[in-house]
Write a protein that holds these residues in place. Structure first.
Motif, mmCIF file in Angstrom:
data_model
loop_
_atom_site.group_PDB
_atom_site.id
_atom_site.type_symbol
_atom_site.label_atom_id
_atom_site.label_comp_id
_atom_site.label_asym_id
_atom_site.label_seq_id
_atom_site.Cartn_x
_atom_site.Cartn_y
_atom_site.Cartn_z
ATOM 1 N N ASP A 56 18.017 52.199 75.484
ATOM 2 C CA ASP A 56 18.234 52.934 74.236
ATOM 3 C C ASP A 56 17.259 52.396 73.213
ATOM 4 O O ASP A 56 17.164 51.177 73.026
ATOM 5 C CB ASP A 56 19.666 52.725 73.720
ATOM 6 C CG ASP A 56 20.701 53.324 74.659
ATOM 7 O OD1 ASP A 56 20.922 54.526 74.609
ATOM 8 O OD2 ASP A 56 21.263 52.545 75.464
ATOM 9 N N SER A 93 18.791 40.267 66.981
ATOM 10 C CA SER A 93 18.067 41.534 66.834
ATOM 11 C C SER A 93 19.008 42.596 66.294
ATOM 12 O O SER A 93 20.215 42.550 66.540
ATOM 13 C CB SER A 93 17.534 41.986 68.194
ATOM 14 O OG SER A 93 16.531 41.101 68.617
ATOM 15 N N ALA A 94 18.435 43.551 65.577
ATOM 16 C CA ALA A 94 19.250 44.617 64.988
ATOM 17 C C ALA A 94 19.950 45.408 66.089
ATOM 18 O O ALA A 94 19.366 45.668 67.139
ATOM 19 C CB ALA A 94 18.350 45.540 64.187
ATOM 20 N N PRO A 95 21.211 45.779 65.869
ATOM 21 C CA PRO A 95 21.941 46.508 66.919
ATOM 22 C C PRO A 95 21.396 47.921 67.140
ATOM 23 O O PRO A 95 20.817 48.521 66.236
ATOM 24 C CB PRO A 95 23.372 46.555 66.383
ATOM 25 C CG PRO A 95 23.246 46.378 64.915
ATOM 26 C CD PRO A 95 22.024 45.555 64.679
ATOM 27 N N VAL A 96 21.599 48.424 68.346
ATOM 28 C CA VAL A 96 21.160 49.782 68.698
ATOM 29 C C VAL A 96 22.393 50.549 69.159
ATOM 30 O O VAL A 96 23.133 50.081 70.019
ATOM 31 C CB VAL A 96 20.129 49.755 69.848
ATOM 32 C CG1 VAL A 96 19.615 51.158 70.130
ATOM 33 C CG2 VAL A 96 18.988 48.821 69.529
ATOM 34 N N GLN A 97 22.595 51.700 68.585
ATOM 35 C CA GLN A 97 23.740 52.522 68.978
ATOM 36 C C GLN A 97 23.367 53.424 70.144
ATOM 37 O O GLN A 97 22.344 54.112 70.086
ATOM 38 C CB GLN A 97 24.199 53.372 67.794
ATOM 39 C CG GLN A 97 25.496 54.107 68.083
ATOM 40 C CD GLN A 97 25.773 55.198 67.072
ATOM 41 O OE1 GLN A 97 25.101 55.309 66.053
ATOM 42 N NE2 GLN A 97 26.761 56.022 67.365
ATOM 43 N N ALA A 98 24.188 53.408 71.199
ATOM 44 C CA ALA A 98 23.959 54.321 72.325
ATOM 45 C C ALA A 98 24.534 55.687 71.947
ATOM 46 O O ALA A 98 25.729 55.817 71.726
ATOM 47 C CB ALA A 98 24.645 53.787 73.571
ATOM 48 N N ARG A 121 23.776 58.577 73.760
ATOM 49 C CA ARG A 121 23.287 59.448 74.839
ATOM 50 C C ARG A 121 24.074 60.738 74.989
ATOM 51 O O ARG A 121 23.510 61.798 75.196
ATOM 52 C CB ARG A 121 23.362 58.678 76.169
ATOM 53 C CG ARG A 121 22.424 57.523 76.234
ATOM 54 C CD ARG A 121 22.757 56.645 77.419
ATOM 55 N NE ARG A 121 22.713 55.254 77.015
ATOM 56 C CZ ARG A 121 23.639 54.356 77.311
ATOM 57 N NH1 ARG A 121 24.695 54.693 78.012
ATOM 58 N NH2 ARG A 121 23.515 53.124 76.894
ATOM 59 N N THR A 124 18.484 42.787 73.680
ATOM 60 C CA THR A 124 18.249 43.640 72.513
ATOM 61 C C THR A 124 17.085 43.054 71.720
ATOM 62 O O THR A 124 17.043 41.844 71.492
ATOM 63 C CB THR A 124 19.508 43.699 71.620
ATOM 64 O OG1 THR A 124 20.610 44.130 72.415
ATOM 65 C CG2 THR A 124 19.332 44.667 70.461
ATOM 66 N N ALA A 125 16.173 43.897 71.344
ATOM 67 C CA ALA A 125 15.004 43.407 70.605
ATOM 68 C C ALA A 125 14.685 44.356 69.465
ATOM 69 O O ALA A 125 15.020 45.552 69.519
ATOM 70 C CB ALA A 125 13.801 43.310 71.537
ATOM 71 N N ARG A 154 13.975 49.415 67.419
ATOM 72 C CA ARG A 154 15.059 48.655 68.045
ATOM 73 C C ARG A 154 15.197 49.130 69.480
ATOM 74 O O ARG A 154 15.234 50.334 69.733
ATOM 75 C CB ARG A 154 16.377 48.886 67.326
ATOM 76 C CG ARG A 154 16.329 48.611 65.849
ATOM 77 C CD ARG A 154 17.580 49.109 65.182
ATOM 78 N NE ARG A 154 17.534 48.872 63.747
ATOM 79 C CZ ARG A 154 18.612 48.630 63.012
ATOM 80 N NH1 ARG A 154 19.798 48.594 63.559
ATOM 81 N NH2 ARG A 154 18.494 48.420 61.723
ATOM 82 N N VAL A 155 15.306 48.192 70.407
ATOM 83 C CA VAL A 155 15.400 48.544 71.816
ATOM 84 C C VAL A 155 16.545 47.749 72.445
ATOM 85 O O VAL A 155 16.720 46.565 72.151
ATOM 86 C CB VAL A 155 14.083 48.218 72.557
ATOM 87 C CG1 VAL A 155 14.178 48.634 74.013
ATOM 88 C CG2 VAL A 155 12.910 48.912 71.906
ATOM 89 N N ARG A 156 17.301 48.410 73.285
ATOM 90 C CA ARG A 156 18.386 47.718 73.970
ATOM 91 C C ARG A 156 18.423 48.137 75.434
ATOM 92 O O ARG A 156 18.393 49.326 75.745
ATOM 93 C CB ARG A 156 19.734 48.048 73.319
ATOM 94 C CG ARG A 156 20.893 47.346 73.980
ATOM 95 C CD ARG A 156 22.202 47.710 73.311
ATOM 96 N NE ARG A 156 23.317 47.061 73.986
ATOM 97 C CZ ARG A 156 24.439 47.676 74.330
ATOM 98 N NH1 ARG A 156 24.609 48.939 74.031
ATOM 99 N NH2 ARG A 156 25.410 47.026 74.941
#
Lengths: 214, 405
Positions: free
Chosen positions: B80, A37-42, A44, B32-33, B41-43
């Motif tokens: 996130d 899955s595509a990465p997600v940057q935190a 926050r 992560t999806a 995008r969800v993590r």
């Protein structure tokens, strides 16, 4: 007559090294795993954040000829950059003893480190314009996972190999490994940290061998 | 024998570190999806913290415990989500024994949630709405267990002062000596931890400068129960802001300010006749600086705060700390922090003046070891000393094992 013989001998002799250098070619295809899955940057606690999304790294494999080969006299320096909050390239196969530089091409700090047994290091935080560019020499074979202490999502891989005969597949899994020496070897396809496929191969001079890793 | 067992344990942990890291990377991939061609995008991620504190009574900082040795486990879950390239959402929920270490039973909370819109790619403007940490100062980005070199917070974020937000003092002496009559949890620090109050913020960057302004439903000193919109509305908002200057990546300077009423609604009945909550405000001015290069990080914050206290007048305090962290090896780091809080005088009815709390100094020492890139052990010792009054001391020893996923 003697002159003609000499010319013919000269021509054969000059072509021979080229033929020898061409060696054996192995080509084929590796069945690649599905994309992560595509990465997600935190983001926050970043007061200021930029728009945009992280690029998705397609899975690639490394195909290499396993065996005992003499070390080359010199190994070129390679590079893994930090650009747009990702490692570029995300996967780098190298020969053992290779020096890898880690330039920071972003306008923010990174802190590259690895706890992998093959190479444990922490480069700390450094600016983009700092010289010399921080680098490490990879002197043990194995898989090195690169991480960033600041950007949790960043992952990079360096595959340190005992051989100079390796190539990365394209995104469809196709590869072409040329200039191989004749002989009996094991051809391996590194797919991910848990999956390495292998096949015994017998390489004959001038041959083009087709090997698939389903 | 114990040392040998400990060495063996450390060796075993280090030896299997790669497998553990690999396992956690697989977990990360599984949590992560993405969908709609990666436009959504969800993590899901988090940390599991096991903390042990040993201290003298009264418990230091915001620790709320009548027992001297406190075990404080905590599970934090983060979500996130990125929608397209301009919308970001995050949340933080916790299962623990209270927002601050306490000997109470288990509770589950949604501590943070926020929706962020960044219309331009260069980050010149960002709008955020929800319940989230304050923009003031430079401690918030490292307040979580994995990033914080220490187990506790700097003194300004956790030292309880005589300020009470649930009731107004009925005299100067009640204000100054209230500690002896009320439970510790009745009092407030200058800034309560990361101050996850609810509201809206605007932030952005213009070349080397950045800015952030927020409107929240509760003041910086407000307690966690006040942060939710269901508990505290926006009738008496607090406005805070920070302007930052970053000459290069290594240096960061900031100026912060905050202003807003600090009493909770139940204090209304105890206020002087004709006055309301909006008449008593907390003013905070802050200066912060940070430096980072290679394996060294240094942070400094200074805060000057003024509380308008009914029947007392202005109560001023100054608090600061200097904190440094150094990585000796890729896995071993140490940190040191010097904290001080000084209190001004308030007028007493006899025409004299009285210090409204005892000045404090505290030194924090910590060492941390990362067994893997997902497991970290921290040990901390703190010595706190009252530099005025009776000169009371307090020693704190704490350990924290964090596993992040």
């Amino acid at each position: 007559m003697r002159l003609r013989r000499l010319l013919w001998f000269n021509a054969v002799f000059s072509i021979m090294p080229v033929v020898l250098l061409a060696g054996v070619v192995v080509e084929g295809r590796v069945e690649l795993p599905k994309s992560h899955s595509a990465p997600v940057q935190a983001k926050r606690y970043e007061i200021v954040t930029k728009g945009g999304v992280l690029s998705t790294q397609p899975p690639l494999a490394v195909v290499y000829l396993d065996g005992a080969f003499p070390r080359p006299a010199s190994v070129p320096t390679k590079e893994v950059a930090q650009k747009d909050l990702t490692f570029v390239p995300a996967l780098l196969p190298i020969r053992i003893g290779t020096r890898v530089e880690f330039p920071n091409l972003d306008d923010t700090y990174h802190n590259i480190f690895s706890y992998s047994p093959a190479k444990r290091f922490d480069l700390g935080r450094y600016r983009a314009e700092e010289r010399p560019i921080p680098a490490e020499v990879f002197d043990k074979p194995g898989l090195v996972t690169l991480r960033c202490d600041i950007h949790d999502h960043m992952r990079g891989l360096i595959l340190v190999l005992n051989t100079s005969y390796f190539v990365m597949t394209d995104t469809d899994g196709h590869f072409r490994l040329s200039g191989l020496p004749p002989g009996r070897y094991t051809l391996k396809a590194w797919i991910d940290s848990r999956t390495t496929r292998e096949k015994p191969v017998e390489l004959k001079d001038g041959q083009t061998l087709h090997v698939d890793f389903p | 024998m114990k040392l040998r067992a400990l060495s063996l344990c450390v060796f075993a942990c280090t030896a299997c570190a790669f497998d553990i890291d690999d396992f956690f990377d697989q977990v990360d991939n599984a949590l992560t999806a993405s969908a709609f061609h990666d436009n959504l995008r969800v993590r899901l991620s988090g940390t599991l913290d096991l903390e042990i504190y040993h201290f003298e009574q009264p418990a230091p900082g915001l620790i709320d415990s009548s027992i001297d040795t406190l075990f404080n486990p905590r599970l934090i879950l983060f979500l996130d989500a990125q929608v397209g390239s301009h919308i970001y959402f995050f949340s933080q929920s916790r299962l623990d024994r209270g927002f601050d270490p306490s000997d109470h039973g288990a509770q589950v909370r949604l501590d943070e949630y926020a929706l962020r819109v960044t219309p331009w790619d260069d980050g010149r403007f960002t709008l955020q709405i929800g319940k989230f940490a304050t923009v003031v100062g430079n401690w918030v980005p490292r307040h979580l267990p994995w990033e914080n070199p220490f187990i506790n917070a700097p003194i300004v974020y956790e030292n309880v002062t005589p300020i009470r937000d649930k009731s107004a003092p009925f005299s100067v002496f009640d204000f100054v000596y209230g500690f002896y009559y009320y439970q510790k949890y009745a009092f407030n620090p200058v800034i309560w931890g990361p101050s996850y109050a609810s509201g809206i913020s605007v932030s952005g960057r213009l070349d080397r400068f950045d800015y952030a302004v927020e409107m929240k439903n509760a003041s910086l000193s407000s307690r966690p129960e006040s942060w939710s919109v269901t508990e505290t509305g926006f009738e008496y908002p607090t406005f805070s802001g920070r302007v930052g200057f970053r000459p290069n990546e290594a240096w960061n300077f900031g100026l912060s300010a905050s202003e807003g009423p600090y009493f909770r609604r139940e204090a209304e009945a105890t206020l002087p006749p004709g006055r309301d909550i909006g008449d008593y405000r907390e003013f905070v001015i802050g200066q912060d600086a940070s430096f980072a290069w290679r394996h060294l990080q240094v942070w400094v914050e200074f805060y000057e705060a003024r509380f308008q206290v009914p029947r007392v007048g202005n109560a001023d305090t100054l608090a600061y700390y200097v904190e440094a962290k150094y990585k000796f090896t890729p896995q071993l780091f140490a940190a040191i922090r010097w904290n001080q809080q000084l209190f001004d005088d308030v007028s007493d009815p006899s025409g004299g003046s009285i210090r409204w709390s005892e000045d404090l100094a505290r030194i924090d020492l910590a060492a941390g070891y990362r067994f893997t890139s997902h497991t970290q052990l921290k040990l901390q010792y703190s010595y706190q000393h009252e530099t005025t009054g009776q000169g009371n001391d307090n020693h704190l020893v704490a350990a924290q094992l964090t596993t992040r996923f």
